[in-house]
Design an enzyme around this catalytic site. Structure first.
Site, PDB file in Angstrom:
ATOM      1  N   ASP A 197      15.468-127.796 -86.996  1.00 15.64           N
ATOM      2  CA  ASP A 197      16.327-128.971 -86.827  1.00 15.64           C
ATOM      3  C   ASP A 197      17.728-128.648 -87.340  1.00 15.64           C
ATOM      4  OD1 ASP A 197      15.829-128.964 -89.555  1.00 15.64           O
ATOM      5  OD2 ASP A 197      15.669-131.138 -89.717  1.00 15.64           O
ATOM      6  N   ASP A 249      15.503-127.382 -92.208  1.00  9.09           N
ATOM      7  CA  ASP A 249      14.354-127.528 -93.107  1.00  9.09           C
ATOM      8  C   ASP A 249      13.076-127.938 -92.383  1.00  9.09           C
ATOM      9  OD1 ASP A 249      14.930-130.180 -92.567  1.00  9.09           O
ATOM     10  OD2 ASP A 249      15.061-130.818 -94.663  1.00  9.09           O
ATOM     11  N   SER A 277      20.700-133.886 -91.163  1.00 13.01           N
ATOM     12  CA  SER A 277      19.417-133.323 -90.759  1.00 13.01           C
ATOM     13  C   SER A 277      19.228-133.339 -89.246  1.00 13.01           C
ATOM     14  CB  SER A 277      18.284-134.075 -91.471  1.00 13.01           C
ATOM     15  OG  SER A 277      17.042-133.467 -91.256  1.00 13.01           O
ATOM     16  N   ASP A 295      19.540-129.119 -89.949  1.00 16.12           N
ATOM     17  CA  ASP A 295      19.824-128.535 -91.267  1.00 16.12           C
ATOM     18  C   ASP A 295      18.813-127.470 -91.662  1.00 16.12           C
ATOM     19  OD1 ASP A 295      17.682-130.242 -91.917  1.00 16.12           O
ATOM     20  OD2 ASP A 295      18.477-130.649 -93.909  1.00 16.12           O
TER      21      ASP A 295
END
Length: 443
Positions: free
Chosen positions: A239, A243, A100, A241
């Site tokens: 960010d 999400d 993430s 990843d």
């Protein structure tokens, strides 16, 4: 049974240190295959742009194929894209290799079920129960296969575009998009460009080591400078990843998840589309709660963590929620937190109303919020200390109903997070320091 390796976002840690090793990933894949696809099936595997993603991708592929599960390798794609395509392709489960918003030294492995949802705690416990056993290798006739499906990412791009109102495009908008050198670096700019926006991409040149490095939603300073410097209408910061979302208005000012939630909720109500209460967390700004109340919109708070926001939304029949960090849930458009989809909802409001983001957020005044992390010897529950509770009551009384106090133990570190919120920053800061000192003395 309690989980040892699975946290709120799958298994995560420093690459090369247990459990983030190739050997553990192989065993995890074998265990997951036996639980999630005991009779065979297909797994969709995606990742972000970390160098270690190649290693974990290969280890997971080997474990799944050996256990008789077919593998579709889609390469770098946002986490919500993997969730969407897992269901779209009829896969038994999906896997994301990502840490993430962390820097590249970390990585993680997260699973989705066949519906693109997070695994239940009980399912993760069943996977962990098989980790100590041998890696399963079926006979040659029963082994799985592996194929690359990189071009399938266009289906996720089409899905994102479809969440705009019918017939709407983004022509006339000049948008800076910062993809954190992460998973959205291809699909993010393409979605906006295909919809007609003039785009200036930054943070879209991953090299395996620069994910989230001085860019993206966790480090938006470059995005702020770029928006103001090129005269853009708005900036989008994702960010690693994809999400989470923060945005920047045309003046270069940061717009966090609380403000974005306010903009979307207010518009949904105006369009007659808002269902149930809006759900934030105990850390959501008091200004959001008050601004929504002024619009006649009910607001509820969940524990910190998107899974708790999602659970409360489902319980209350709500469709919109999120966290200050920018992890927003628009369940009337998609099933999980999606930075691109959330950004499109805000851009749609700007297009429909002809108003700038700065105007749309003007109805919410953010209260000063000070948080101090107090390190303790071991994890403790602050609500069990009479001294701490007495101090909390004194501060709450001093705030005279125009502020909040939140104390919570960190779920991953021996920390007590002390948050005080109110109208006057100097007063809030003083109370936070006083309360933090009481916590230090009491624990």
């Amino acid at each position: 049974m309690s989980r040892v390796y699975f946290g709120t976002a799958g298994v995560r840690g420093r690459v090369g240190e247990h459990p983030m090793t190739a050997e553990f990933a192989l065993r995890l894949a074998s265990a997951a295959a036996r639980v999630l696809a005991p009779d065979g099936g297909t797994a969709l595997v995606g990742k972000d742009t970390r160098l270690s993603g190649y290693m974990f991708e290969a280890a997971l592929e080997a474990g799944f194929v050996a256990a008789g599960v077919n593998v579709k390798l889609i390469g770098p794609l946002p986490t919500p894209g993997i969730a969407y395509l897992t269901k779209r392709f009829g896969c038994a489960f999906g896997v994301v290799i990502s840490a993430s918003h962390n820097l590249y030294e970390d990585n993680g492995i997260k699973f989705f079920d066949a519906e693109g949802g997070k695994l239940a705690d009980e399912t993760e416990e069943r996977i962990e129960a098989l980790l100590e056993g041998p890696v399963l290798t079926r006979d040659s006739m029963s082994l799985g296969t592996a194929t690359r499906v990189d071009k399938s990412r266009v289906e996720y791009q089409d899905f994102c575009a479809s969440t705009l109102p019918r017939g709407m495009d983004l022509s006339g908008l000049k948008v800076v998009i910062d993809c954190a050198n992460g998973a959205a670096y291809k699909v993010g700019p393409r979605v906006l460009s295909d919809l007609g926006a003039e785009i200036i991409p930054i943070g879209c040149s991953p090299n395996g080591r620069n994910i989230n490095l001085r860019c993206g939603s966790t480090a938006p300073e470059l995005l702020q400078l770029t928006v103001a410097g090129v005269g853009a209408d708005v900036g989008i910061g994702l960010d690693g990843d994809g999400d989470r979302l923060v945005m920047v208005d045309h003046l270069g000012r940061l717009v966090d998840g609380d403000h974005l939630l306010y903009v979307i909720a207010r518009d949904r109500k105006a369009q007659g589309e808002l269902q149930g209460p809006v759900v934030g967390t105990v850390m959501s700004n008091l200004g959001l709660e008050q601004a929504l109340a002024a619009e006649g919109i009910e607001f509820r708070r969940a524990k910190v963590g998107d899974r708790y926001v999602l659970a409360l939304l489902r319980e209350l029949g709500g469709r919109l929620g999120g966290e200050t960090s920018g992890h927003l849930l628009c369940l009337d458009r998609t099933t999980t937190g999606d930075g691109l989809v959330s950004a499109l909802q805000v851009l749609a409001v700007m297009k429909r109303t002809g108003r700038r983001l700065a105007e749309l957020t003007a109805g919410m005044t953010r209260f000063p919020q000070v948080m101090i992390n107090v390190r303790v010897r071991e994890r403790v529950d602050p609500s069990r200390s009479p001294a701490i509770q007495d101090a909390v009551q004194r501060v709450e009384k001093a705030l005279e109903g125009c502020g909040r106090v939140v104390l919570r133990a960190s779920g991953t570190e021996p920390l007590i997070r002390v948050m005080v919120e109110g109208r006057d920053e100097s007063v809030v800061t003083r109370h936070a320091r006083e309360l933090a000192e009481v916590v230090r003395q009491a624990v």
